[in-house]
Design a protein around this motif. Structure first.
Motif, PDB file in Angstrom:
ATOM      1  N   SER A   1       0.847  -1.187   0.000  1.00  0.00           N
ATOM      2  CA  SER A   1       0.000   0.000   0.000  1.00  0.00           C
ATOM      3  C   SER A   1       0.882   1.237   0.000  1.00  0.00           C
ATOM      4  O   SER A   1       2.097   1.140   0.240  1.00  0.00           O
ATOM      5  CB  SER A   1      -0.936   0.013   1.218  1.00  0.00           C
ATOM      6  N   GLY A   2       0.264   2.380  -0.283  1.00  0.00           N
ATOM      7  CA  GLY A   2       0.983   3.643  -0.177  1.00  0.00           C
ATOM      8  C   GLY A   2       1.527   4.211  -1.463  1.00  0.00           C
ATOM      9  O   GLY A   2       2.137   5.282  -1.456  1.00  0.00           O
ATOM     10  N   GLY A   3       1.338   3.528  -2.565  1.00  0.00           N
ATOM     11  CA  GLY A   3       1.833   4.050  -3.834  1.00  0.00           C
ATOM     12  C   GLY A   3       0.985   5.212  -4.313  1.00  0.00           C
ATOM     13  O   GLY A   3       0.094   5.686  -3.624  1.00  0.00           O
ATOM     14  N   GLY A   4       1.283   5.663  -5.516  1.00  0.00           N
ATOM     15  CA  GLY A   4       0.504   6.755  -6.089  1.00  0.00           C
ATOM     16  C   GLY A   4       1.371   7.687  -6.894  1.00  0.00           C
ATOM     17  O   GLY A   4       2.405   7.295  -7.433  1.00  0.00           O
ATOM     18  N   LEU A   5       0.938   8.939  -6.942  1.00  0.00           N
ATOM     19  CA  LEU A   5       1.599   9.947  -7.754  1.00  0.00           C
ATOM     20  C   LEU A   5       2.412  10.887  -6.876  1.00  0.00           C
ATOM     21  O   LEU A   5       1.942  11.315  -5.815  1.00  0.00           O
ATOM     22  CB  LEU A   5       0.537  10.739  -8.519  1.00  0.00           C
ATOM     23  N   ALA A   6       3.631  11.159  -7.299  1.00  0.00           N
ATOM     24  CA  ALA A   6       4.485  12.107  -6.594  1.00  0.00           C
ATOM     25  C   ALA A   6       5.239  12.947  -7.615  1.00  0.00           C
ATOM     26  O   ALA A   6       5.403  12.544  -8.765  1.00  0.00           O
ATOM     27  CB  ALA A   6       5.471  11.382  -5.682  1.00  0.00           C
ATOM     28  N   GLN A   7       5.678  14.093  -7.186  1.00  0.00           N
ATOM     29  CA  GLN A   7       6.450  14.971  -8.069  1.00  0.00           C
ATOM     30  C   GLN A   7       7.935  14.666  -7.981  1.00  0.00           C
ATOM     31  O   GLN A   7       8.413  14.095  -6.982  1.00  0.00           O
ATOM     32  CB  GLN A   7       6.207  16.426  -7.691  1.00  0.00           C
ATOM     33  N   VAL A   8       8.645  15.028  -8.996  1.00  0.00           N
ATOM     34  CA  VAL A   8      10.101  14.902  -8.970  1.00  0.00           C
ATOM     35  C   VAL A   8      10.630  15.646  -7.744  1.00  0.00           C
ATOM     36  O   VAL A   8      10.244  16.787  -7.474  1.00  0.00           O
ATOM     37  CB  VAL A   8      10.720  15.481 -10.253  1.00  0.00           C
ATOM     38  N   GLY A   9      11.493  14.952  -7.014  1.00  0.00           N
ATOM     39  CA  GLY A   9      12.044  15.518  -5.790  1.00  0.00           C
ATOM     40  C   GLY A   9      11.200  15.262  -4.559  1.00  0.00           C
ATOM     41  O   GLY A   9      11.633  15.567  -3.438  1.00  0.00           O
ATOM     42  N   GLY A  10      10.018  14.713  -4.765  1.00  0.00           N
ATOM     43  CA  GLY A  10       9.113  14.458  -3.660  1.00  0.00           C
ATOM     44  C   GLY A  10       9.369  13.128  -2.978  1.00  0.00           C
ATOM     45  O   GLY A  10      10.381  12.459  -3.236  1.00  0.00           O
ATOM     46  N   SER A  11       8.417  12.744  -2.118  1.00  0.00           N
ATOM     47  CA  SER A  11       8.566  11.531  -1.315  1.00  0.00           C
ATOM     48  C   SER A  11       7.270  10.736  -1.298  1.00  0.00           C
ATOM     49  O   SER A  11       6.182  11.290  -1.472  1.00  0.00           O
ATOM     50  CB  SER A  11       8.943  11.891   0.124  1.00  0.00           C
ATOM     51  N   LEU A  12       7.418   9.455  -1.095  1.00  0.00           N
ATOM     52  CA  LEU A  12       6.308   8.545  -0.854  1.00  0.00           C
ATOM     53  C   LEU A  12       6.784   7.491   0.128  1.00  0.00           C
ATOM     54  O   LEU A  12       7.979   7.203   0.197  1.00  0.00           O
ATOM     55  CB  LEU A  12       5.880   7.838  -2.148  1.00  0.00           C
ATOM     56  N   ARG A  13       5.835   6.910   0.853  1.00  0.00           N
ATOM     57  CA  ARG A  13       6.187   5.776   1.703  1.00  0.00           C
ATOM     58  C   ARG A  13       5.311   4.590   1.323  1.00  0.00           C
ATOM     59  O   ARG A  13       4.078   4.678   1.365  1.00  0.00           O
ATOM     60  CB  ARG A  13       6.021   6.096   3.190  1.00  0.00           C
ATOM     61  N   LEU A  14       5.973   3.509   0.985  1.00  0.00           N
ATOM     62  CA  LEU A  14       5.285   2.270   0.675  1.00  0.00           C
ATOM     63  C   LEU A  14       5.274   1.372   1.908  1.00  0.00           C
ATOM     64  O   LEU A  14       6.235   1.367   2.693  1.00  0.00           O
ATOM     65  CB  LEU A  14       5.974   1.540  -0.469  1.00  0.00           C
TER      66      LEU A  14
END
Length: 123
Positions: A7-20
């Motif tokens: 879970s936790g995927g999706g869309l992010a911008q260049v330089g941004g962050s996500l947590r899976l």
């Protein structure tokens, strides 16, 4: 037998962050080494990072080193992948995997796989 759900995927911008997140379930889920792989259409599944069942051994691919952080919460039987400083080339389907041998970077070393989750990096 281990069941894995990302879970936790999706869309992010260049330089941004996500947590899976990867939730593992099964009677011996906490005894498996866990790993993250990623795949884009037409290419082989690529190793990203792996962590031992105690969390004491961690390995990263060269592309992940310094930007991504793998961790696991043994009590929750959940593994995490913090994605920082995202690049366009990080766009892929990310899979979590479980195996009995620690520190494997080849996908055929993992017996159990999640269904995968899309990460898309855009401008």
């Amino acid at each position: 037998q281990v069941h894995l759900v990302e879970s936790g995927g999706g869309l992010a911008q260049v330089g941004g962050s996500l947590r899976l997140s990867c939730a593992a379930s099964g009677p011996t889920a906490d005894r498996f080494a866990l790993a993250w792989f990623r795949q884009v259409p037409g290419r082989e599944r690529e190793f990203v990072a792996t962590i031992s069942w105690t969390g004491s051994l961690i390995y990263y691919s060269d592309s992940a080193k310094g930007r991504f952080n793998i961790s696991r919460d043994i009590d929750k039987n959940t593994m995490y992948l913090q994605l920082n400083s995202l690049k366009f080339e990080d766009t892929a389907v990310y899979f979590c995997a479980a195996g009995l041998t620690v520190a494997l970077t080849e996908s055929n070393g993992y017996a159990y796989w999640g269904q995968g989750i899309q990460v898309t990096v855009s401008s």
